[in-house]
Design an enzyme around this catalytic site. Structure first.
Site, mmCIF file in Angstrom:
data_model
loop_
_atom_site.group_PDB
_atom_site.id
_atom_site.type_symbol
_atom_site.label_atom_id
_atom_site.label_comp_id
_atom_site.label_asym_id
_atom_site.label_seq_id
_atom_site.Cartn_x
_atom_site.Cartn_y
_atom_site.Cartn_z
ATOM 1 N N CYS A 49 -6.613 6.340 5.335
ATOM 2 C CA CYS A 49 -7.664 5.381 4.945
ATOM 3 C C CYS A 49 -9.041 6.009 4.938
ATOM 4 O O CYS A 49 -9.882 5.642 4.134
ATOM 5 C CB CYS A 49 -7.628 4.186 5.888
ATOM 6 S SG CYS A 49 -7.772 4.637 7.615
ATOM 7 N N GLU B 125 -8.462 -3.795 9.100
ATOM 8 C CA GLU B 125 -8.788 -2.390 8.805
ATOM 9 C C GLU B 125 -8.192 -2.093 7.442
ATOM 10 O O GLU B 125 -6.971 -1.963 7.304
ATOM 11 C CB GLU B 125 -8.166 -1.466 9.863
ATOM 12 C CG GLU B 125 -8.467 -1.852 11.310
ATOM 13 C CD GLU B 125 -9.879 -1.504 11.727
ATOM 14 O OE1 GLU B 125 -10.548 -0.745 11.013
ATOM 15 O OE2 GLU B 125 -10.323 -2.029 12.762
HETATM 16 P P1 NAD Z 1 -0.065 -3.298 2.570
HETATM 17 O O1 NAD Z 1 -1.220 -4.222 2.696
HETATM 18 O O2 NAD Z 1 0.782 -3.403 1.383
HETATM 19 O O3 NAD Z 1 0.923 -3.426 3.835
HETATM 20 C C1 NAD Z 1 0.463 -3.302 5.160
HETATM 21 C C2 NAD Z 1 1.337 -4.145 6.079
HETATM 22 O O4 NAD Z 1 1.184 -5.507 5.724
HETATM 23 C C3 NAD Z 1 2.827 -3.841 5.970
HETATM 24 O O5 NAD Z 1 3.398 -3.925 7.248
HETATM 25 C C4 NAD Z 1 3.332 -4.949 5.078
HETATM 26 O O6 NAD Z 1 4.698 -5.242 5.263
HETATM 27 C C5 NAD Z 1 2.470 -6.114 5.530
HETATM 28 N N1 NAD Z 1 2.309 -7.179 4.539
HETATM 29 C C6 NAD Z 1 2.410 -7.099 3.195
HETATM 30 N N2 NAD Z 1 2.165 -8.299 2.637
HETATM 31 C C7 NAD Z 1 1.904 -9.155 3.639
HETATM 32 C C8 NAD Z 1 1.574 -10.536 3.690
HETATM 33 N N3 NAD Z 1 1.456 -11.278 2.595
HETATM 34 N N4 NAD Z 1 1.361 -11.103 4.898
HETATM 35 C C9 NAD Z 1 1.446 -10.375 6.021
HETATM 36 N N5 NAD Z 1 1.769 -9.053 6.041
HETATM 37 C C10 NAD Z 1 1.986 -8.451 4.855
HETATM 38 O O7 NAD Z 1 -0.717 -1.845 2.702
HETATM 39 P P2 NAD Z 1 0.002 -0.443 2.472
HETATM 40 O O8 NAD Z 1 0.025 -0.157 1.033
HETATM 41 O O9 NAD Z 1 1.262 -0.390 3.226
HETATM 42 O O10 NAD Z 1 -1.027 0.546 3.205
HETATM 43 C C11 NAD Z 1 -1.951 1.283 2.525
HETATM 44 C C12 NAD Z 1 -3.313 0.628 2.595
HETATM 45 O O11 NAD Z 1 -3.711 0.518 3.948
HETATM 46 C C13 NAD Z 1 -4.397 1.429 1.922
HETATM 47 O O12 NAD Z 1 -5.225 0.585 1.176
HETATM 48 C C14 NAD Z 1 -5.158 2.041 3.070
HETATM 49 O O13 NAD Z 1 -6.479 2.370 2.764
HETATM 50 C C15 NAD Z 1 -5.043 0.991 4.106
HETATM 51 N N6 NAD Z 1 -5.215 1.529 5.454
HETATM 52 C C16 NAD Z 1 -6.365 1.239 6.134
HETATM 53 C C17 NAD Z 1 -6.579 1.781 7.397
HETATM 54 C C18 NAD Z 1 -7.857 1.485 8.168
HETATM 55 O O14 NAD Z 1 -7.894 1.765 9.366
HETATM 56 N N7 NAD Z 1 -8.886 0.963 7.547
HETATM 57 C C19 NAD Z 1 -5.616 2.620 7.967
HETATM 58 C C20 NAD Z 1 -4.464 2.893 7.237
HETATM 59 C C21 NAD Z 1 -4.264 2.333 5.986
#
Ligand code: NAD
Length: 539
Positions: A310, A276
């Site tokens: 999101c 997502e």
């Molecule tokens: P992010 O991808 O930086 O982090 C999300 C999660 O992934 C965190 O728990 C982080 O620690 C973990 N993570 C980071 N690097 C990783 C790796 N290499 N391997 C495994 N896990 C890892 O995202 P963010 O900046 O925290 O969140 C914002 C983003 O999330 C925005 O782009 C937003 O649109 C999206 N989002 C999407 C939805 C949806 O339902 N489509 C919902 C909420 C947020």
């Protein structure tokens, strides 16, 4: 659990110091309360990460950190617990979810306070989180048997081949979630995974671990065995990566960039994942739209949780004929918003969650201003209101060379565009790489539904921004294109956590010549049968 959180309405001020090193400083959360929550972590690294509240930069807690060995231990515990859980009758699993629904509603003040302290969001947006968790728990508590129960399918020989479909749990599901809806996104996918008979190993975002842990505490109170839901804490790449290396399925919510890494890791292990991801969501306001309703919707669409949502809208396409009247109403409603950094009700928007978010939003706005954008509302940071405050911002004249034209800002910043004909609006709405959510405002529902089919978006809300699809738990939710893979919610949302097993029972006949028949005669018999079954309109 005894919670001791500053009462709603209080600013929860405790000063800037870190209580670990500064004797004059204190935590905004009772350390005992934080300790009960962090006791759910598998975390033996011997180090902690400090968490501060974006409301006022007050210290909240120190979160114990996990090692890769802790992740392995979490999986070992989860696997043992899952073996029993998979044998637990589905009605028992459903009942636990219905109990969770009640617990979430009963503990709502505690949940909202904690979400607000960790994220800074306005109380009404924290409330949205828990409502969605309660809806999800109730939905799967009521429908799991419908989605997961044994199903009969057509057998090849009518009456003689019986086919049953079983839905077998994947095993241990890894859930990696972000900070923007920390209670909600830590729980909603896991509720579906649990009800399908799986265990969970979760890694919530480092900034919002406590809200996720409060969810685990409530799951336990709802009767979920303690070891069935493990939580680890730490660096995304290291600890998240260790989850991807061990899980039987990964459910990830976060940025598209990280989603790609997760997908690669899952591909190497040939396991499934749902992703997502981000969006650059468009709203279309057609010439026959109810303008007051569209303006109200646009405010919620653009500025809920300070745009860190999101499914929120970052692009609004407005029909030429009504453009000026819509903009006047939208700007007036935005200017009238109440901004604040307090725990009580009444604020329309809180601060962003972090300096990093503030930097991104400021960069996107400054870049556009340098390149000639017109700012109709907001456009500046408000450090007087809180460390990471940025005003709700509306611009027009955003062009392709500006960063915010196609890149997700994930902040309270929206761009307005005029359109002359609807086909052009659809094509511009579909431009770019994302396809998460879209919205159409029109008084002609049938026409809006027709146009929706041409939008490249996993969800389309008509006369609403995002809540109509998101809160309709029977409706699948997820992204097209770079916004994701797979769907949460509905039948799709729970079946993704299962393997489909087909069991066919053959009676009387067998698949080969019998009664001394030659291969050739058997082939002729089959040939005749195929023609007969087609005539009988058998699939
Ligand atoms: P992010 O991808 O930086 O982090 C999300 C999660 O992934 C965190 O728990 C982080 O620690 C973990 N993570 C980071 N690097 C990783 C790796 N290499 N391997 C495994 N896990 C890892 O995202 P963010 O900046 O925290 O969140 C914002 C983003 O999330 C925005 O782009 C937003 O649109 C999206 N989002 C999407 C939805 C949806 O339902 N489509 C919902 C909420 C947020």
């Amino acid at each position: 659990m005894s919670a001791s959180i500053p009462p709603a309405g209080d600013p929860a001020l405790t000063g800037p110091g870190d209580p670990e090193h500064d004797p004059r400083a204190s935590y905004a959360l009772e350390p005992e309360y934080a300790g009960v929550l962090t006791s759910h972590l598998v975390a033996t690294a011997g180090t902690t990460a400090a968490v501060r509240s974006p409301l006022n930069d007050a210290p909240l807690a120190h979160i114990p950190q996990s090692t890769v060995q802790d992740v392995a231990e979490a999986f070992a515990r989860a696997r043992r617990a899952q073996a029993d859980w998979a044998r637990t009758p589905l009605p028992v699993r459903e009942r636990a979810m219905l109990l969770l629904h009640d617990l979430v509603l009963r503990h709502q003040d505690e949940i909202i306070d904690l979400i607000q302290l960790e994220t800074g969001k306005a109380r009404k947006h924290a409330f949205d989180e828990l409502v969605h968790v309660a809806l999800t728990a109730r939905y799967y508590g009521r429908t799991a048997r419908r989605h997961l129960g044994r199903e009969r399918r057509l057998g090849v020989v009518p009456g003689l081949t019986r086919v049953d479909i079983n839905r077998v749990p994947k095993g241990v599901v890894g859930i990696i979630s972000p900070w923007n809806y920390p209670f909600n996104l830590a729980l909603i996918d896991g509720i579906a995974a649990l009800v399908a008979g799986n265990a969970v190993v979760a890694k919530p975002d480092a900034q919002t671990m406590l809200s996720a842990l409060l969810g685990v505490e409530l799951l336990e109170q709802a009767g979920i065995p303690r070891d069935l839901w493990q939580v680890v804490a730490g660096d995304g790449a290291e600890i998240g990566g260790a989850i991807v290396e061990r899980a039987d399925y990964v459910c990830f919510t976060g940025s598209t960039a990280t989603g790609r890494l997760i997908a690669r890791g899952c591909a190497d292990r040939l396991i499934g994942c749902s992703l997502e991801l981000g969006g650059k969501n468009p709203m279309l306001v057609l010439r026959d739209a109810d303008l007051e309703r569209a303006a109200e919707g646009a405010v919620r669409a653009s500025f809920s949780n300070s745009g860190q949502l999101c499914v929120s809208m970052e692009r609004i396409f407005v029909a030429d004929q009504i453009y000026d009247r819509f903009v006047e109403r939208f700007v007036a409603r935005t200017d009238a918003m109440t901004l604040g950094s307090t725990l009580g009700w009444g604020n329309d928007m809180g601060p962003l969650i972090s300096q990093q978010q503030l930097d991104t939003v400021t960069d996107h706005v400054d870049d556009a201003v340098r390149k000639g954008v017109r700012v109709l509302a907001g456009g500046i940071g408000r450090p007087d209101l809180g460390p990471y405050f940025f005003e709700p911002t509306i611009r027009e004249g955003v062009s392709p060379e500006m960063t915010c034209f196609g890149k997700e800002t994930f902040g309270p910043v929206v761009s307005l565009y005029r359109f002359h004909d609807e086909a052009d609006a659809i094509s511009r709405a579909n431009s770019g790489e994302y396809g998460l959510n879209a919205s159409i405002y029109s008084q002609d529902g049938a026409r809006a539904r027709f146009l929706a089919r041409h939008l490249k978006a996993g969800t389309v809300n008509i006369n609403e921004a995002f809540a109509a699809t998101f809160a309709s738990l029977d409706a699948p939710m997820g992204g097209m294109r770079q916004s994701g893979l797979g769907r949460r919610q509905g039948a799709e949302g729970v079946r993704r956590f299962t393997e489909t097993q087909a069991v066919a029972t053959q009676r009387l006949t067998r698949f080969g010549p019998q009664f001394g028949m030659s291969d050739e005669s058997y082939a002729e018999l089959l040939d005749a049968n195929l023609h007969l079954l087609k005539k009988l309109r058998r699939a």
